[in-house]
Design a protein around this motif. Structure first.
Motif, PDB file in Angstrom:
ATOM      1  N   MET A  93      32.178  47.415  39.238  1.00  0.00           N
ATOM      2  CA  MET A  93      33.463  47.955  38.777  1.00  0.00           C
ATOM      3  C   MET A  93      33.252  49.218  37.947  1.00  0.00           C
ATOM      4  N   LEU A 103      39.993  52.877  38.029  1.00  0.00           N
ATOM      5  CA  LEU A 103      40.208  51.692  38.862  1.00  0.00           C
ATOM      6  C   LEU A 103      41.692  51.361  38.873  1.00  0.00           C
ATOM      7  N   LEU A 112      41.616  47.746  43.651  1.00  0.00           N
ATOM      8  CA  LEU A 112      40.862  46.493  43.688  1.00  0.00           C
ATOM      9  C   LEU A 112      41.553  45.485  44.588  1.00  0.00           C
ATOM     10  N   VAL A 116      36.899  41.276  45.018  1.00  0.00           N
ATOM     11  CA  VAL A 116      36.492  41.338  43.615  1.00  0.00           C
ATOM     12  C   VAL A 116      36.970  40.094  42.872  1.00  0.00           C
TER      13      VAL A 116
END
Length: 227
Positions: A93, A103, A112, A116
């Motif tokens: 990450m 992100l 994401l 994840v």
């Protein structure tokens, strides 16, 4: 025992989630198996990765640690596996955020994605499983203390229907002592009672003071001859 079983199941479920996560999308439609392990240390690139050199490799190692920890009842091994999965996921990450500038989490396939989430959930489940397990160190130490606390008998009592080999002589023979109490001691024989007429074989003189005559009735005194 129940805690070990429950903790093992939770840890195995976390290991399965972590191993399956690289085959799902991680960021912007890119699967986790497309990220190389070296990219986590050198920076994310667009280069495709093989399966065995992708981020799946540390997750497989963590799954093997979980299996070994469950078999050996080692909380440390299971906890270490959870830390490996969480560490590599967080490192990814960080690198992905550096490569993309930030992100994001989007519902349209951007940012994401579910891979994840599976990796993070797997690592957390491994740590929970390690906390639930009791391990084997305390149980072994407790059993050792109980064995040391138990009295040790040098000789065991034989069954009633078998030959007695009771110490200290170890001579074979049937056991006759069936009472838990000690046998009474017999007074040693000291001969017949001199005051019992049944055991007296010759007449006895009455003791002094009885009938007022201490003389011998069998051999009365004789008058000396007159000369």
């Amino acid at each position: 025992m129940i805690r070990n079983i429950l903790g093992s199941l939770v840890a195995l479920a976390g290991a399965a989630s972590a191993v399956l996560s690289p085959f799902r999308d991680w960021y912007d439609g890119r699967a986790g198996q497309d990220y190389r392990v070296r990219d986590l240390f050198e920076g994310i690139t667009a280069t495709e990765s093989g399966v065995l050199v992708s981020i799946l490799l540390p997750f497989l190692f963590a799954a093997l640690l979980v299996i070994a920890g469950v078999v050996l009842r080692s909380r440390i091994a299971v906890a270490l596996a959870g830390l490996v999965v969480l560490g590599f996921t967080i490192l990814w990450m960080v690198r992905q955020g550096q490569a993309a500038g930030s992100l994001t989490v989007g519902g349209d396939g951007a940012g994401l994605q579910v891979g994840v989430v599976n990796a993070l959930a797997g690592g957390v489940l491994m740590l929970i499983g390690a906390l639930l397990m009791r391990g084997r160190g305390r149980g072994v130490a407790r059993a050792r203390r109980e064995r040391e606390r138990e009295p040790v008998e040098p000789y065991g009592a034989p069954p009633a229907d078998q030959v007695d080999m009771w110490p200290p002589t170890q001579e074979p023979g049937m056991s006759t002592n069936t009472s838990p109490w000690p046998e009474p001691e017999v007074d040693p024989y000291t001969g017949p009672d001199p005051h019992d007429p049944r055991t007296r074989s010759y007449p006895q003189a009455p003791p002094p003071g009885r009938d007022g005559d201490p003389r011998d009735p069998v051999h009365p005194p004789q008058r000396p001859p007159e000369g």
